[in-house]
Design a protein around this motif. Structure first.
Motif, mmCIF file in Angstrom:
data_model
loop_
_atom_site.group_PDB
_atom_site.id
_atom_site.type_symbol
_atom_site.label_atom_id
_atom_site.label_comp_id
_atom_site.label_asym_id
_atom_site.label_seq_id
_atom_site.Cartn_x
_atom_site.Cartn_y
_atom_site.Cartn_z
ATOM 1 N N THR A 27 0.856 -1.181 0.000
ATOM 2 C CA THR A 27 0.000 0.000 0.000
ATOM 3 C C THR A 27 0.891 1.229 0.000
ATOM 4 O O THR A 27 1.858 1.299 0.762
ATOM 5 N N SER A 47 4.994 3.973 1.965
ATOM 6 C CA SER A 47 4.504 2.651 1.568
ATOM 7 C C SER A 47 4.744 1.653 2.686
ATOM 8 O O SER A 47 5.649 1.816 3.508
ATOM 9 N N GLU A 90 -1.590 3.595 -6.629
ATOM 10 C CA GLU A 90 -1.015 2.352 -7.119
ATOM 11 C C GLU A 90 0.061 2.660 -8.156
ATOM 12 O O GLU A 90 -0.024 3.652 -8.874
#
Length: 99
Positions: free
Chosen positions: A4, A56, A96
């Motif tokens: 993520t 992330s 993304e």
């Protein structure tokens, strides 16, 4: 769990952008890295008084679970750093990779 990544944009109180960026680098960044987060970069946008960064996490917990661990950690609690003292607005977007 899948990786993520969040793009975070913080609008900083007038006159505090450099202080915020320095404290982020000295205090927040090391703890985030210690807890398994990766930082894709950090930038200041002086025209808009904003601090922008990519964070992330790719590990056994979800991003939200690991983020809660960060906020609940004794190291974070012991920082004399309240984001509300610096930030007037925050925006977090989950993004993304697009290759």
């Amino acid at each position: 769990m899948a990786k993520t990544t969040q793009l975070r944009t913080y609008t900083v109180r007038d006159g505090l952008l450099d202080e915020w960026a320095q404290r982020w680098k000295a205090e927040i960044l090391p703890l985030r890295l210690e807890l398994g987060f990766a930082i894709g970069g950090a930038w200041v946008d002086r025209e808009h008084n904003q601090f922008i960064w990519l964070i992330s996490y790719d590990g056994p917990e979800t991003f939200a679970e690991r983020n809660a661990m960060y906020w609940d950690s004794s190291a974070r609690r012991s920082m004399d750093l309240d984001p509300d003292d610096y930030l007037v607005g925050t925006e977090e977007r989950t993004v993304e990779d697009w290759n």
